[in-house]
Design a protein around this motif. Structure first.
Motif, PDB file in Angstrom:
ATOM      1  N   LEU A   6      -1.730 -20.675  84.086  1.00  0.00           N
ATOM      2  CA  LEU A   6      -2.077 -19.437  83.440  1.00  0.00           C
ATOM      3  C   LEU A   6      -0.956 -18.475  83.616  1.00  0.00           C
ATOM      4  CD1 LEU A   6      -3.980 -17.020  85.683  1.00  0.00           C
ATOM      5  CD2 LEU A   6      -3.252 -19.234  86.481  1.00  0.00           C
ATOM      6  N   ALA A   7      -1.021 -17.378  82.865  1.00  0.00           N
ATOM      7  CA  ALA A   7      -0.096 -16.290  83.054  1.00  0.00           C
ATOM      8  C   ALA A   7      -0.558 -15.151  82.197  1.00  0.00           C
ATOM      9  CB  ALA A   7       1.328 -16.690  82.663  1.00  0.00           C
ATOM     10  N   VAL A   8       0.115 -14.053  82.292  1.00  0.00           N
ATOM     11  CA  VAL A   8      -0.171 -12.919  81.438  1.00  0.00           C
ATOM     12  C   VAL A   8       1.025 -12.715  80.532  1.00  0.00           C
ATOM     13  CG1 VAL A   8      -0.636 -10.459  81.374  1.00  0.00           C
ATOM     14  CG2 VAL A   8      -1.591 -11.853  83.202  1.00  0.00           C
ATOM     15  N   SER A  91      -5.387 -27.935  80.702  1.00  0.00           N
ATOM     16  CA  SER A  91      -5.638 -26.499  80.626  1.00  0.00           C
ATOM     17  C   SER A  91      -5.771 -26.161  79.153  1.00  0.00           C
ATOM     18  CB  SER A  91      -4.490 -25.694  81.232  1.00  0.00           C
ATOM     19  OG  SER A  91      -4.551 -24.348  80.786  1.00  0.00           O
ATOM     20  N   PRO A  92      -6.865 -25.511  78.749  1.00  0.00           N
ATOM     21  CA  PRO A  92      -7.019 -25.179  77.327  1.00  0.00           C
ATOM     22  C   PRO A  92      -5.890 -24.309  76.788  1.00  0.00           C
ATOM     23  CG  PRO A  92      -9.099 -24.897  78.493  1.00  0.00           C
ATOM     24  CD  PRO A  92      -8.044 -25.129  79.545  1.00  0.00           C
ATOM     25  N   LEU A  93      -5.145 -23.626  77.675  1.00  0.00           N
ATOM     26  CA  LEU A  93      -4.065 -22.758  77.229  1.00  0.00           C
ATOM     27  C   LEU A  93      -2.759 -23.513  76.996  1.00  0.00           C
ATOM     28  CD1 LEU A  93      -4.558 -19.700  79.643  1.00  0.00           C
ATOM     29  CD2 LEU A  93      -5.292 -19.888  77.252  1.00  0.00           C
ATOM     30  N   VAL A  94      -2.577 -24.659  77.660  1.00  0.00           N
ATOM     31  CA  VAL A  94      -1.295 -25.363  77.618  1.00  0.00           C
ATOM     32  C   VAL A  94      -1.206 -26.242  76.373  1.00  0.00           C
ATOM     33  CG1 VAL A  94       0.211 -27.017  78.787  1.00  0.00           C
ATOM     34  CG2 VAL A  94      -1.025 -25.297  80.117  1.00  0.00           C
ATOM     35  N   VAL A  95      -0.210 -25.957  75.538  1.00  0.00           N
ATOM     36  CA  VAL A  95      -0.056 -26.692  74.282  1.00  0.00           C
ATOM     37  C   VAL A  95       1.163 -27.602  74.280  1.00  0.00           C
ATOM     38  CG1 VAL A  95      -1.269 -24.913  72.954  1.00  0.00           C
ATOM     39  CG2 VAL A  95       1.231 -24.771  73.224  1.00  0.00           C
ATOM     40  N   PHE A 109       8.744 -28.568  85.765  1.00  0.00           N
ATOM     41  CA  PHE A 109       8.701 -28.593  84.311  1.00  0.00           C
ATOM     42  C   PHE A 109       8.286 -27.220  83.792  1.00  0.00           C
ATOM     43  CE2 PHE A 109       4.577 -29.995  85.855  1.00  0.00           C
ATOM     44  CZ  PHE A 109       3.644 -29.341  85.058  1.00  0.00           C
ATOM     45  N   VAL A 110       8.475 -27.045  82.486  1.00  0.00           N
ATOM     46  CA  VAL A 110       8.062 -25.818  81.817  1.00  0.00           C
ATOM     47  C   VAL A 110       6.836 -26.130  80.973  1.00  0.00           C
ATOM     48  CG1 VAL A 110       8.688 -24.078  80.096  1.00  0.00           C
ATOM     49  CG2 VAL A 110      10.386 -24.859  81.775  1.00  0.00           C
ATOM     50  N   ALA A 111       5.777 -25.355  81.174  1.00  0.00           N
ATOM     51  CA  ALA A 111       4.578 -25.485  80.359  1.00  0.00           C
ATOM     52  C   ALA A 111       4.499 -24.304  79.407  1.00  0.00           C
ATOM     53  CB  ALA A 111       3.329 -25.537  81.238  1.00  0.00           C
ATOM     54  N   VAL A 112       4.031 -24.571  78.204  1.00  0.00           N
ATOM     55  CA  VAL A 112       3.893 -23.532  77.186  1.00  0.00           C
ATOM     56  C   VAL A 112       2.419 -23.174  77.071  1.00  0.00           C
ATOM     57  CG1 VAL A 112       4.287 -22.870  74.789  1.00  0.00           C
ATOM     58  CG2 VAL A 112       5.870 -24.451  75.943  1.00  0.00           C
ATOM     59  N   GLU A 113       2.082 -21.945  77.458  1.00  0.00           N
ATOM     60  CA  GLU A 113       0.723 -21.436  77.305  1.00  0.00           C
ATOM     61  C   GLU A 113       0.645 -20.610  76.026  1.00  0.00           C
ATOM     62  OE1 GLU A 113      -1.165 -20.784  81.686  1.00  0.00           O
ATOM     63  OE2 GLU A 113       0.103 -19.192  80.911  1.00  0.00           O
ATOM     64  N   ARG A 114      -0.394 -20.839  75.252  1.00  0.00           N
ATOM     65  CA  ARG A 114      -0.549 -20.092  73.995  1.00  0.00           C
ATOM     66  C   ARG A 114      -1.729 -19.128  74.100  1.00  0.00           C
ATOM     67  NH1 ARG A 114       0.667 -23.438  68.956  1.00  0.00           N
ATOM     68  NH2 ARG A 114       2.715 -22.954  69.851  1.00  0.00           N
ATOM     69  N   ARG A 116      -3.817 -15.794  72.249  1.00  0.00           N
ATOM     70  CA  ARG A 116      -4.064 -15.089  70.991  1.00  0.00           C
ATOM     71  C   ARG A 116      -4.711 -13.756  71.313  1.00  0.00           C
ATOM     72  NH1 ARG A 116      -2.984 -17.889  66.476  1.00  0.00           N
ATOM     73  NH2 ARG A 116      -2.756 -20.142  66.675  1.00  0.00           N
ATOM     74  N   PHE A 117      -4.122 -12.693  70.845  1.00  0.00           N
ATOM     75  CA  PHE A 117      -4.640 -11.353  71.057  1.00  0.00           C
ATOM     76  C   PHE A 117      -5.240 -10.835  69.753  1.00  0.00           C
ATOM     77  CE2 PHE A 117      -1.167 -11.915  74.081  1.00  0.00           C
ATOM     78  CZ  PHE A 117      -1.824 -11.654  75.262  1.00  0.00           C
ATOM     79  N   LEU A 118      -6.355 -10.152  69.890  1.00  0.00           N
ATOM     80  CA  LEU A 118      -7.062  -9.596  68.737  1.00  0.00           C
ATOM     81  C   LEU A 118      -7.444 -10.680  67.733  1.00  0.00           C
ATOM     82  CD1 LEU A 118      -4.855  -6.415  68.124  1.00  0.00           C
ATOM     83  CD2 LEU A 118      -6.896  -6.636  69.561  1.00  0.00           C
ATOM     84  N   GLY A 119      -7.453 -11.933  68.202  1.00  0.00           N
ATOM     85  CA  GLY A 119      -7.890 -13.031  67.359  1.00  0.00           C
ATOM     86  C   GLY A 119      -6.843 -13.619  66.440  1.00  0.00           C
ATOM     87  N   PHE A 120      -5.688 -12.966  66.297  1.00  0.00           N
ATOM     88  CA  PHE A 120      -4.710 -13.492  65.340  1.00  0.00           C
ATOM     89  C   PHE A 120      -3.259 -13.349  65.789  1.00  0.00           C
ATOM     90  CE2 PHE A 120      -5.347  -9.060  64.283  1.00  0.00           C
ATOM     91  CZ  PHE A 120      -4.076  -8.588  64.025  1.00  0.00           C
ATOM     92  N   VAL A 121      -2.971 -12.520  66.791  1.00  0.00           N
ATOM     93  CA  VAL A 121      -1.600 -12.365  67.263  1.00  0.00           C
ATOM     94  C   VAL A 121      -1.294 -13.474  68.268  1.00  0.00           C
ATOM     95  CG1 VAL A 121       0.064 -10.864  68.404  1.00  0.00           C
ATOM     96  CG2 VAL A 121      -1.701  -9.867  66.921  1.00  0.00           C
ATOM     97  N   LYS A 122      -0.357 -14.360  67.926  1.00  0.00           N
ATOM     98  CA  LYS A 122      -0.027 -15.506  68.784  1.00  0.00           C
ATOM     99  C   LYS A 122       1.123 -15.155  69.715  1.00  0.00           C
ATOM    100  CE  LYS A 122       2.368 -18.985  67.233  1.00  0.00           C
ATOM    101  NZ  LYS A 122       2.798 -20.193  66.489  1.00  0.00           N
ATOM    102  N   TYR A 123       0.975 -15.538  70.983  1.00  0.00           N
ATOM    103  CA  TYR A 123       2.051 -15.343  71.945  1.00  0.00           C
ATOM    104  C   TYR A 123       2.187 -16.595  72.805  1.00  0.00           C
ATOM    105  CZ  TYR A 123       4.702 -13.733  75.966  1.00  0.00           C
ATOM    106  OH  TYR A 123       5.640 -13.625  76.954  1.00  0.00           O
ATOM    107  N   ASP A 124       3.365 -17.209  72.835  1.00  0.00           N
ATOM    108  CA  ASP A 124       3.636 -18.382  73.667  1.00  0.00           C
ATOM    109  C   ASP A 124       4.302 -17.924  74.958  1.00  0.00           C
ATOM    110  OD1 ASP A 124       2.545 -20.054  71.829  1.00  0.00           O
ATOM    111  OD2 ASP A 124       4.430 -20.908  71.111  1.00  0.00           O
ATOM    112  N   ASN A 125       3.649 -18.204  76.069  1.00  0.00           N
ATOM    113  CA  ASN A 125       4.123 -17.805  77.386  1.00  0.00           C
ATOM    114  C   ASN A 125       4.703 -19.029  78.096  1.00  0.00           C
ATOM    115  OD1 ASN A 125       4.326 -15.782  79.526  1.00  0.00           O
ATOM    116  ND2 ASN A 125       2.816 -17.038  80.593  1.00  0.00           N
ATOM    117  N   LEU A 126       5.960 -18.966  78.525  1.00  0.00           N
ATOM    118  CA  LEU A 126       6.610 -20.082  79.198  1.00  0.00           C
ATOM    119  C   LEU A 126       6.472 -19.905  80.705  1.00  0.00           C
ATOM    120  CD1 LEU A 126       9.883 -20.400  77.080  1.00  0.00           C
ATOM    121  CD2 LEU A 126       7.608 -21.368  76.656  1.00  0.00           C
TER     122      LEU A 126
END
Length: 205
Positions: A6-8, A91-95, A109-114, A116-126
């Protein structure tokens, strides 16, 4: 948790994402309550500081514990949790997982967490993940942008009908609202991971 994992999302898409995250933090600025689920028993969330490093020991922290059963032998569960690629979807966040580096005694390794803010703004967190095998199971750390640090441990033990898993997450963050947000997301992932890992049992070899 991760494993977890997880992350913010605190960087990138500066305008829209920052506003969305700020609003969500304000709405979610509440205490994490004790939680259990049908997979386990005992305290789900323990507030307090459980330092794993000197840096983490100076940050506010929350420890989350969850015990559950996986209908597969411990060596099989251990092998599954030892492979970075298996954390995609665990993890449901890790894509995605990339940049896997196998070093003596640990794997990074690097995991990519995805998010979604406000239901449509996508942000990929490494997030940078460290994974180590121990006599009891799997453990490691996660470093994320936004001042969030995570320690995790999967304790594995045979229970006669498969594997008893103790999933322990320790979340640290520099700011209280960020910690509460990160802990809430971590708990959601932790509970979901139990269902997902148990559901994968028939396919584990």
């Amino acid at each position: 948790m991760a494993p977890a994992l997880l992350a913010v999302g605190a960087a990138g898409h500066a305008g829209t994402v920052a506003v969305a995250l700020h609003n969500e933090l304000l709405e979610q600025d509440i205490a994490i309550t004790m939680a259990t689920s049908r997979h386990g028993s005992g305290p789900g969330v323990i507030l307090g500081c459980s330092p794993s490093t000197t840096a983490r020991s100076t940050m506010p922290g929350t420890t989350l514990r969850h015990a559950f059963h996986v209908p597969a032998p411990p060596p099989v569960v251990f092998a599954h949790l030892s492979e970075p690629s298996n954390y995609v979807g665990l993890s449901p966040l890790v894509v995605a997982v990339r940049d896997v580096r196998r070093e003596p005694g640990e794997t990074r390794f690097v995991a990519v967490e995805r998010f979604r803010f406000l239901g449509f703004v996508k942000y990929d967190n490494l997030i940078e993940v460290t994974l180590r095998a121990t006599e009891e199971g799997i453990e490691g750390e996660v470093d994320s942008p936004g001042g969030v640090r995570l320690g995790y441990r999967f304790g594995l033990a045979g229970d006669g009908m498969g594997t008893a898993v103790e999933d322990v997450l320790t979340v640290h963050a520099t700011l209280g609202p960020v910690l509460r947000y990160a802990a809430r997301k971590a708990r959601q992932v932790q509970l979901a991971r139990a269902d997902i890992l148990a559901g994968r049992a028939p396919t584990l070899t």
